[in-house]
Design a protein around this motif. Structure first.
Motif, PDB file in Angstrom:
ATOM      1  N   ALA A  58     -17.008 -25.101   7.584  1.00 36.73           N
ATOM      2  CA  ALA A  58     -15.623 -24.140   6.758  1.00 36.73           C
ATOM      3  C   ALA A  58     -13.956 -24.990   6.881  1.00 36.73           C
ATOM      4  CB  ALA A  58     -15.856 -23.033   8.615  1.00 36.73           C
ATOM      5  N   LYS A  60     -11.376 -23.566   6.545  1.00 38.16           N
ATOM      6  CA  LYS A  60      -9.991 -23.593   7.458  1.00 38.16           C
ATOM      7  C   LYS A  60      -9.858 -24.112   9.264  1.00 38.16           C
ATOM      8  CE  LYS A  60     -11.671 -19.414  10.503  1.00 38.16           C
ATOM      9  NZ  LYS A  60     -13.044 -19.326   9.734  1.00 38.16           N
ATOM     10  N   ASP A  79     -17.439 -23.402   2.394  1.00 30.77           N
ATOM     11  CA  ASP A  79     -17.607 -22.270   3.407  1.00 30.77           C
ATOM     12  C   ASP A  79     -15.675 -21.816   3.253  1.00 30.77           C
ATOM     13  OD1 ASP A  79     -17.080 -19.196   4.160  1.00 30.77           O
ATOM     14  OD2 ASP A  79     -16.780 -19.899   6.313  1.00 30.77           O
ATOM     15  N   SER A 102     -16.478 -16.550   2.408  1.00 30.55           N
ATOM     16  CA  SER A 102     -16.207 -15.417   3.060  1.00 30.55           C
ATOM     17  C   SER A 102     -15.062 -14.596   3.062  1.00 30.55           C
ATOM     18  CB  SER A 102     -16.495 -16.063   4.386  1.00 30.55           C
ATOM     19  OG  SER A 102     -17.537 -16.812   4.651  1.00 30.55           O
ATOM     20  N   HIS A 199     -21.342 -13.839  10.903  1.00 29.92           N
ATOM     21  CA  HIS A 199     -20.640 -15.600  12.111  1.00 29.92           C
ATOM     22  C   HIS A 199     -20.046 -14.750  13.296  1.00 29.92           C
ATOM     23  CE1 HIS A 199     -17.968 -18.547  12.956  1.00 29.92           C
ATOM     24  NE2 HIS A 199     -16.819 -17.123  12.445  1.00 29.92           N
ATOM     25  N   GLY A 201     -18.652 -15.007  16.169  1.00 33.18           N
ATOM     26  CA  GLY A 201     -17.393 -15.742  16.903  1.00 33.18           C
ATOM     27  C   GLY A 201     -17.207 -17.459  16.782  1.00 33.18           C
ATOM     28  N   SER A 202     -16.426 -17.765  17.248  1.00 28.72           N
ATOM     29  CA  SER A 202     -16.326 -18.740  16.904  1.00 28.72           C
ATOM     30  C   SER A 202     -15.606 -19.648  18.396  1.00 28.72           C
ATOM     31  CB  SER A 202     -14.891 -19.397  16.435  1.00 28.72           C
ATOM     32  OG  SER A 202     -14.546 -20.758  16.495  1.00 28.72           O
ATOM     33  N   GLN A 203     -16.439 -21.010  18.351  1.00 30.10           N
ATOM     34  CA  GLN A 203     -16.261 -22.077  20.387  1.00 30.10           C
ATOM     35  C   GLN A 203     -17.244 -21.305  21.136  1.00 30.10           C
ATOM     36  OE1 GLN A 203     -15.402 -24.352  21.076  1.00 30.10           O
ATOM     37  NE2 GLN A 203     -15.642 -24.186  23.158  1.00 30.10           N
ATOM     38  N   LEU A 240     -20.493 -22.939  16.586  1.00 31.53           N
ATOM     39  CA  LEU A 240     -21.259 -23.442  17.959  1.00 31.53           C
ATOM     40  C   LEU A 240     -20.003 -24.534  18.134  1.00 31.53           C
ATOM     41  CD1 LEU A 240     -23.375 -24.561  19.202  1.00 31.53           C
ATOM     42  CD2 LEU A 240     -23.916 -26.385  17.928  1.00 31.53           C
ATOM     43  N   PRO A 276     -20.152 -24.706   9.866  1.00 36.43           N
ATOM     44  CA  PRO A 276     -19.315 -25.430  10.932  1.00 36.43           C
ATOM     45  C   PRO A 276     -17.807 -25.582  10.556  1.00 36.43           C
ATOM     46  CG  PRO A 276     -21.150 -26.938  10.570  1.00 36.43           C
ATOM     47  CD  PRO A 276     -21.220 -26.000   9.467  1.00 36.43           C
ATOM     48  N   GLY A 277     -17.464 -25.613  11.183  1.00 34.34           N
ATOM     49  CA  GLY A 277     -15.660 -26.003  10.911  1.00 34.34           C
ATOM     50  C   GLY A 277     -15.795 -26.663  11.691  1.00 34.34           C
ATOM     51  N   ARG A 278     -15.164 -25.842  13.578  1.00 37.31           N
ATOM     52  CA  ARG A 278     -14.900 -26.798  14.448  1.00 37.31           C
ATOM     53  C   ARG A 278     -16.162 -27.537  14.873  1.00 37.31           C
ATOM     54  NH1 ARG A 278     -11.831 -24.128  18.723  1.00 37.31           N
ATOM     55  NH2 ARG A 278     -12.236 -22.160  17.999  1.00 37.31           N
ATOM     56  N   TYR A 381      -8.573 -26.408  13.977  1.00 36.02           N
ATOM     57  CA  TYR A 381      -6.831 -25.240  14.026  1.00 36.02           C
ATOM     58  C   TYR A 381      -6.066 -26.218  14.458  1.00 36.02           C
ATOM     59  CZ  TYR A 381     -11.948 -22.987  13.082  1.00 36.02           C
ATOM     60  OH  TYR A 381     -12.712 -22.180  11.905  1.00 36.02           O
TER      61      TYR A 381
HETATM   62  C1  LIG Z   1     -13.607 -19.647  10.716  1.00 36.75           C
HETATM   63  C2  LIG Z   1     -15.514 -19.441  10.359  1.00 36.75           C
HETATM   64  C3  LIG Z   1     -16.203 -20.684  10.881  1.00 36.75           C
HETATM   65  C4  LIG Z   1     -15.800 -21.451  11.316  1.00 36.75           C
HETATM   66  O1  LIG Z   1     -16.186 -21.133  12.933  1.00 36.75           O
HETATM   67  P1  LIG Z   1     -16.294 -22.154  13.557  1.00 36.75           P
HETATM   68  O2  LIG Z   1     -16.224 -22.000  15.110  1.00 36.75           O
HETATM   69  O3  LIG Z   1     -15.126 -23.562  13.562  1.00 36.75           O
HETATM   70  O4  LIG Z   1     -17.243 -23.407  13.527  1.00 36.75           O
HETATM   71  C5  LIG Z   1     -17.407 -19.826   9.861  1.00 36.75           C
HETATM   72  N1  LIG Z   1     -17.666 -19.053   9.001  1.00 36.75           N
HETATM   73  C6  LIG Z   1     -16.708 -17.672   8.710  1.00 36.75           C
HETATM   74  C7  LIG Z   1     -17.053 -16.575   7.836  1.00 36.75           C
HETATM   75  C8  LIG Z   1     -15.687 -18.074   9.593  1.00 36.75           C
HETATM   76  O5  LIG Z   1     -14.819 -17.098   9.115  1.00 36.75           O
END
Ligand SMILES: *Cc1c(COP(=O)(O)O)cnc(C)c1O
Length: 428
Positions: A58, A60, A79, A102, A199, A201-203, A240, A276-278, A381
């Motif tokens: 991800a 972003k 993503d 997305s 998806h 949520g985050s964290q 995650l 995954p991003g974070r 972030y």
């Molecule tokens: C932000 C986002 C992610 C990544 O989320 P993390 O908590 O950073 O892993 C993945 N998919 C979508 C659609 C998102 O908006």
């Protein structure tokens, strides 16, 4: 695990002393570890070794070209949530067939660009967006491969601003009406249904909300297949969490997450995508900053550092906790425990907002002007959410590999910022 540690009384990233980089680059700056990034990517891939699997980073979370390129070289997909991010991913060398798109409101222009590139999948979030994508694709003589982002209405048990899978959130289509929406999509020109996406949520620091959501998706996929849809892709999103406070929080490991996924969705035989991003970049980066002043308040001590909320907004935006450590120290402090010779500080930045506070009542060794501190877990972030508020320059980003480092985004000049403004002719 990360590659930031203490040697001979000071903090290192991989084989380089942070102090040395700070001397050359100047503070504040973001500092990322290549080894840590690669390690996080690898542990995810190992957790899904038994599946037809694609990790779509991800972007972003951290869109620096050098970060994306490091992951692309490992085989990562992406993503993306905007045309800009799609351009960044492509430019860093991620093949279009490894990119999923997305986001709640892709515009006609964004759809056109993504269709021209032949990306792997659009994650569609509403019926109007579906109809628009159908019109755009059909007019171009293209077929858009889609999944719907399903809102499973589960509580991710994370901060409200990063919770996305409850029915009151703006994201996705309600799981209760998913069958009708897939039936509609199957009839539209320019659309090929291939998957299901979510998806929530985050964290997230607990597997239970994931498991609950994935179970709902399994029964939905079974229904959709019974309805005659060919569902071959299951995109489980990201989310995650990472241990921002390593003494308190122990989020599940990617391996445990992978085992849970296999147990719940393994029998479907779908290609599995995760986003995954974070988890990839969060603990692969720190923010290095210098103490400008120590100020004695009436009943508290302020450690005023040269980084501020415009550089790292997470504490003021999400009430986020970040570990802060002194660079010249033999051991990082254990949160909660009293540290010998420690002082209790409020760690703040120079911006004119009370929200410009990184930590309150934080125990640190006694620090003086000019000494360095590191704000940990700042790789995700962080830089991407930075602004030039208070006409502060965006801070540089540095990538370390072994005993080498490179500035992967330089500090701009003031003219670069001020020169963006244009004076109308009547003021000239
Ligand atoms: C932000 C986002 C992610 C990544 O989320 P993390 O908590 O950073 O892993 C993945 N998919 C979508 C659609 C998102 O908006």
């Amino acid at each position: 695990m990360d590659h930031f540690g203490f040697k001979q009384g000071e903090m290192y990233v991989e084989d380089l002393a942070i102090r040395e980089i700070a001397d050359q680059v100047g503070t504040p700056f973001y500092c990322y570890s290549t080894e840590t990034l690669i390690r996080h990517y690898t542990v995810f891939c190992e957790a899904f070794i038994d599946h037809d699997f694609l990790l779509c980073y991800a972007v972003k979370a951290n869109t620096n070209q050098a970060i994306i390129k490091t992951l692309a070289a490992q085989g990562s997909g992406a993503d993306v949530v905007s045309e800009g991010e799609l351009r960044r991913a492509l430019k860093a060398g991620i093949p279009a067939q490894k990119i999923v798109y997305s986001g709640v409101a892709k515009t006609e222009r964004e759809m056109t660009f993504a269709l021209e590139q032949d990306i792997f999948q659009f994650n569609v979030e509403s019926v109007p967006e579906l109809e628009q994508l159908s019109r755009v694709a059909d007019s171009m003589g293209k077929v858009a491969a889609i999944a719907f982002r399903i809102n499973p209405d589960v509580d991710a048990k994370t901060h409200a601003k990063i919770s996305t899978g409850k029915s009151e959130n703006k994201f996705g289509v309600p799981w209760t009406s998913a069958r009708e929406i897939y039936a509609l999509a199957a009839k539209l020109p320019g659309i090929r249904v291939q998957g299901v996406d979510l998806h929530i949520g985050s964290q997230l620091t607990d597997l239970a909300p994931f498991a609950e959501a994935f179970q709902r998706i399994v029964s939905l996929i079974e229904d959709l297949r019974a309805d005659g849809h060919d569902i071959s892709v299951l995109d489980l999103g990201g989310g995650l969490g990472i241990p921002y406070d390593r003494e308190v929080s122990k989020p599940p490991l990617p391996l445990e997450y992978g085992e849970m996924v296999t147990k719940i969705v393994g029998h479907l035989g779908c290609k599995i995508i995760i986003e995954p991003g974070r988890l990839l970049v969060g603990n692969a980066g720190v923010l290095v900053s210098k103490v400008i002043y120590v100020k004695e308040g009436e009943n508290r001590k302020f450690l005023i550092i040269d980084a501020a909320m415009n550089d790292l907004v997470r504490p003021s935006m999400y009430d986020a906790y970040h570990e802060i450590v002194a660079v010249a120290e033999s051991e990082p402090p254990v949160s909660g425990d009293a540290v010998a010779n420690s002082v209790t500080y409020d760690v703040v930045g120079p911006v004119c907002e009370t929200g410009d506070t990184f930590a309150r009542d934080r125990q640190l060794p006694e620090l003086k002007r000019g000494e360095l501190v590191v704000i940990r877990s700042a790789g995700a972030y962080g830089a991407v959410m930075a602004s030039t508020y208070n006409t502060r320059r965006l801070i540089p980003e540095v990538l370390v590999k072994g005993s080498n480092y490179a500035i992967i985004r330089p500090r701009p000049d003031y003219d670069d910022i001020i020169g963006l403004d244009k004076i109308p002719e009547w003021l000239d």
